[in-house]
Design a protein around this motif. Sequence first.
Motif, PDB file in Angstrom:
ATOM      1  N   ASN A  32     -20.226  98.603  18.562  1.00 43.51           N
ATOM      2  CA  ASN A  32     -20.862  97.307  18.509  1.00 43.51           C
ATOM      3  C   ASN A  32     -20.737  96.773  17.090  1.00 43.51           C
ATOM      4  OD1 ASN A  32     -22.770  95.255  18.240  1.00 43.51           O
ATOM      5  ND2 ASN A  32     -24.009  96.115  19.877  1.00 43.51           N
ATOM      6  N   ASN A  33     -20.242  95.580  16.959  1.00 38.96           N
ATOM      7  CA  ASN A  33     -20.062  94.993  15.634  1.00 38.96           C
ATOM      8  C   ASN A  33     -21.252  94.166  15.176  1.00 38.96           C
ATOM      9  OD1 ASN A  33     -17.485  96.069  15.264  1.00 38.96           O
ATOM     10  ND2 ASN A  33     -16.570  94.446  16.481  1.00 38.96           N
ATOM     11  N   ALA A  34     -22.384  94.340  15.823  1.00 40.27           N
ATOM     12  CA  ALA A  34     -23.575  93.581  15.433  1.00 40.27           C
ATOM     13  C   ALA A  34     -23.981  93.970  14.018  1.00 40.27           C
ATOM     14  CB  ALA A  34     -24.718  93.871  16.394  1.00 40.27           C
ATOM     15  N   PRO A  35     -24.388  93.014  13.204  1.00 46.04           N
ATOM     16  CA  PRO A  35     -24.752  93.328  11.822  1.00 46.04           C
ATOM     17  C   PRO A  35     -25.927  94.289  11.713  1.00 46.04           C
ATOM     18  CG  PRO A  35     -25.307  91.046  12.364  1.00 46.04           C
ATOM     19  CD  PRO A  35     -24.520  91.606  13.515  1.00 46.04           C
ATOM     20  N   GLU A  36     -26.794  94.291  12.706  1.00 43.26           N
ATOM     21  CA  GLU A  36     -27.936  95.194  12.645  1.00 43.26           C
ATOM     22  C   GLU A  36     -27.494  96.653  12.714  1.00 43.26           C
ATOM     23  OE1 GLU A  36     -27.557  92.715  14.733  1.00 43.26           O
ATOM     24  OE2 GLU A  36     -29.224  91.342  14.436  1.00 43.26           O
ATOM     25  N   GLY A  37     -26.385  96.920  13.431  1.00 41.75           N
ATOM     26  CA  GLY A  37     -25.856  98.268  13.529  1.00 41.75           C
ATOM     27  C   GLY A  37     -26.669  99.198  14.413  1.00 41.75           C
ATOM     28  N   THR A  38     -27.752  98.699  14.975  1.00 43.39           N
ATOM     29  CA  THR A  38     -28.608  99.532  15.791  1.00 43.39           C
ATOM     30  C   THR A  38     -27.932  99.838  17.108  1.00 43.39           C
ATOM     31  OG1 THR A  38     -30.472  98.432  14.772  1.00 43.39           O
ATOM     32  CG2 THR A  38     -30.931  99.732  16.733  1.00 43.39           C
ATOM     33  N   CYS A  39     -28.070 101.050  17.561  1.00 44.22           N
ATOM     34  CA  CYS A  39     -27.473 101.488  18.835  1.00 44.22           C
ATOM     35  C   CYS A  39     -25.971 101.271  18.822  1.00 44.22           C
ATOM     36  CB  CYS A  39     -28.112 100.793  20.023  1.00 44.22           C
ATOM     37  SG  CYS A  39     -29.837 101.175  20.200  1.00 44.22           S
ATOM     38  N   TYR A  66     -34.622 102.151  27.193  1.00 44.17           N
ATOM     39  CA  TYR A  66     -34.769 101.848  25.767  1.00 44.17           C
ATOM     40  C   TYR A  66     -33.413 101.550  25.134  1.00 44.17           C
ATOM     41  CZ  TYR A  66     -35.262 102.702  20.783  1.00 44.17           C
ATOM     42  OH  TYR A  66     -35.195 102.596  19.412  1.00 44.17           O
ATOM     43  N   GLN A  67     -32.431 102.388  25.394  1.00 46.59           N
ATOM     44  CA  GLN A  67     -31.117 102.189  24.789  1.00 46.59           C
ATOM     45  C   GLN A  67     -30.444 100.932  25.330  1.00 46.59           C
ATOM     46  OE1 GLN A  67     -29.361 106.036  25.353  1.00 46.59           O
ATOM     47  NE2 GLN A  67     -30.267 106.825  23.471  1.00 46.59           N
ATOM     48  N   HIS A  68     -30.631 100.639  26.601  1.00 42.86           N
ATOM     49  CA  HIS A  68     -30.106  99.403  27.171  1.00 42.86           C
ATOM     50  C   HIS A  68     -30.745  98.200  26.477  1.00 42.86           C
ATOM     51  CE1 HIS A  68     -28.741  96.454  30.077  1.00 42.86           C
ATOM     52  NE2 HIS A  68     -29.989  96.143  30.356  1.00 42.86           N
ATOM     53  N   CYS A  69     -32.044  98.275  26.252  1.00 43.24           N
ATOM     54  CA  CYS A  69     -32.759  97.205  25.574  1.00 43.24           C
ATOM     55  C   CYS A  69     -32.232  97.017  24.149  1.00 43.24           C
ATOM     56  CB  CYS A  69     -34.261  97.501  25.566  1.00 43.24           C
ATOM     57  SG  CYS A  69     -35.285  96.132  25.011  1.00 43.24           S
ATOM     58  N   CYS A  70     -31.977  98.116  23.450  1.00 46.32           N
ATOM     59  CA  CYS A  70     -31.420  98.044  22.094  1.00 46.32           C
ATOM     60  C   CYS A  70     -30.057  97.351  22.103  1.00 46.32           C
ATOM     61  CB  CYS A  70     -31.265  99.443  21.495  1.00 46.32           C
ATOM     62  SG  CYS A  70     -32.800 100.268  21.075  1.00 46.32           S
ATOM     63  N   LEU A  71     -29.209  97.759  23.030  1.00 43.97           N
ATOM     64  CA  LEU A  71     -27.875  97.159  23.107  1.00 43.97           C
ATOM     65  C   LEU A  71     -27.947  95.673  23.430  1.00 43.97           C
ATOM     66  CD1 LEU A  71     -25.974 100.003  24.924  1.00 43.97           C
ATOM     67  CD2 LEU A  71     -25.590  99.203  22.584  1.00 43.97           C
ATOM     68  N   LEU A 110     -41.669 102.234  23.613  1.00 43.24           N
ATOM     69  CA  LEU A 110     -40.291 102.064  23.150  1.00 43.24           C
ATOM     70  C   LEU A 110     -39.792 100.623  23.245  1.00 43.24           C
ATOM     71  CD1 LEU A 110     -38.722 105.285  24.679  1.00 43.24           C
ATOM     72  CD2 LEU A 110     -39.334 104.852  22.284  1.00 43.24           C
ATOM     73  N   ILE A 111     -40.323  99.862  24.190  1.00 45.11           N
ATOM     74  CA  ILE A 111     -39.975  98.447  24.302  1.00 45.11           C
ATOM     75  C   ILE A 111     -41.259  97.647  24.465  1.00 45.11           C
ATOM     76  CG2 ILE A 111     -37.696  98.918  25.299  1.00 45.11           C
ATOM     77  CD1 ILE A 111     -38.825  98.014  28.031  1.00 45.11           C
ATOM     78  N   ARG A 120     -44.247  85.848  34.637  1.00 47.12           N
ATOM     79  CA  ARG A 120     -43.772  87.185  35.017  1.00 47.12           C
ATOM     80  C   ARG A 120     -42.280  87.190  35.401  1.00 47.12           C
ATOM     81  NH1 ARG A 120     -45.941  91.980  36.051  1.00 47.12           N
ATOM     82  NH2 ARG A 120     -45.160  93.275  37.736  1.00 47.12           N
ATOM     83  N   LYS A 121     -41.824  86.159  36.072  1.00 44.40           N
ATOM     84  CA  LYS A 121     -40.415  86.069  36.477  1.00 44.40           C
ATOM     85  C   LYS A 121     -39.491  85.894  35.270  1.00 44.40           C
ATOM     86  CE  LYS A 121     -40.616  85.906  41.081  1.00 44.40           C
ATOM     87  NZ  LYS A 121     -39.923  86.791  41.949  1.00 44.40           N
ATOM     88  N   ALA A 122     -40.040  85.432  34.153  1.00 38.73           N
ATOM     89  CA  ALA A 122     -39.240  85.183  32.958  1.00 38.73           C
ATOM     90  C   ALA A 122     -39.408  86.275  31.905  1.00 38.73           C
ATOM     91  CB  ALA A 122     -39.619  83.828  32.363  1.00 38.73           C
ATOM     92  N   TYR A 123     -40.006  87.395  32.276  1.00 37.48           N
ATOM     93  CA  TYR A 123     -40.210  88.474  31.304  1.00 37.48           C
ATOM     94  C   TYR A 123     -38.885  88.938  30.721  1.00 37.48           C
ATOM     95  CZ  TYR A 123     -45.184  89.407  32.267  1.00 37.48           C
ATOM     96  OH  TYR A 123     -46.546  89.334  32.372  1.00 37.48           O
ATOM     97  N   ARG A 124     -38.884  89.062  29.416  1.00 39.95           N
ATOM     98  CA  ARG A 124     -37.761  89.638  28.673  1.00 39.95           C
ATOM     99  C   ARG A 124     -38.348  90.686  27.752  1.00 39.95           C
ATOM    100  NH1 ARG A 124     -34.586  84.122  27.009  1.00 39.95           N
ATOM    101  NH2 ARG A 124     -34.044  83.540  29.140  1.00 39.95           N
ATOM    102  N   TYR A 125     -37.548  91.672  27.429  1.00 35.19           N
ATOM    103  CA  TYR A 125     -38.045  92.804  26.646  1.00 35.19           C
ATOM    104  C   TYR A 125     -37.174  93.016  25.412  1.00 35.19           C
ATOM    105  CZ  TYR A 125     -40.657  93.584  30.890  1.00 35.19           C
ATOM    106  OH  TYR A 125     -41.485  93.411  31.959  1.00 35.19           O
ATOM    107  N   VAL A 126     -37.785  93.522  24.350  1.00 35.85           N
ATOM    108  CA  VAL A 126     -37.088  93.857  23.112  1.00 35.85           C
ATOM    109  C   VAL A 126     -37.531  95.253  22.689  1.00 35.85           C
ATOM    110  CG1 VAL A 126     -36.804  91.456  22.337  1.00 35.85           C
ATOM    111  CG2 VAL A 126     -38.864  92.727  21.682  1.00 35.85           C
ATOM    112  N   PRO A 127     -36.735  95.914  21.857  1.00 37.81           N
ATOM    113  CA  PRO A 127     -37.160  97.236  21.354  1.00 37.81           C
ATOM    114  C   PRO A 127     -38.458  97.110  20.553  1.00 37.81           C
ATOM    115  CG  PRO A 127     -34.839  96.821  20.867  1.00 37.81           C
ATOM    116  CD  PRO A 127     -35.411  95.533  21.373  1.00 37.81           C
ATOM    117  N   PHE A 128     -39.205  98.189  20.441  1.00 43.32           N
ATOM    118  CA  PHE A 128     -40.480  98.171  19.747  1.00 43.32           C
ATOM    119  C   PHE A 128     -40.342  97.732  18.299  1.00 43.32           C
ATOM    120  CE2 PHE A 128     -38.828 102.352  18.744  1.00 43.32           C
ATOM    121  CZ  PHE A 128     -39.220 102.570  17.439  1.00 43.32           C
ATOM    122  N   TRP A 129     -39.189  97.989  17.677  1.00 43.04           N
ATOM    123  CA  TRP A 129     -38.996  97.711  16.260  1.00 43.04           C
ATOM    124  C   TRP A 129     -38.532  96.281  15.994  1.00 43.04           C
ATOM    125  CZ3 TRP A 129     -33.984  96.427  16.387  1.00 43.04           C
ATOM    126  CH2 TRP A 129     -33.155  97.078  17.324  1.00 43.04           C
TER     127      TRP A 129
END
Length: 130
Positions: A32-39, A66-71, A110-111, A120-129
């Motif tokens: 992954n070339n994301a600047p954050e480099g996470t996951c 969790y890893q899917h959410c990070c990606l 973790l998320i 509720r239908k529009a819920y989106r999730y992000v990593p805890f960090w």
Amino acid sequence: MTLERSHEYLLSLLKELVKLPAETEWVEFKHNNAPEGTCEYISALANAAALIGKQSAYEDRVRACYQHCCLKYVNREPMNNTSLRERLNIEEGNSAIASRVIKQTVESGLIRLYDPNANRKAYRYVPFWA
């Protein structure tokens, strides 16, 4: 039931997985070339094949979520029930399975919800960090 993991545990797990010489039924290497480099390197798969040689289906699915959410986060895409179902090859009619995995991953810390005030239908999730 919650699955609490320390930051140190998660980092050690990531380092352990990066050391694997090849992909397995439960680990898929990504770049992954994301600047954050996470996951950057890893995305766990938690479908039936992911359970081979693993001690707990519950932990595998929570880790995969969790890893899917990070990606998704580093690719600036939302993680939601639909994206997790697609990732884990869960049929649309079984969306409750994905909802349960997301709930367990939220409970484990973790998320988290991106917007707690969203419908509720529009819920989106992000990593805890994030």
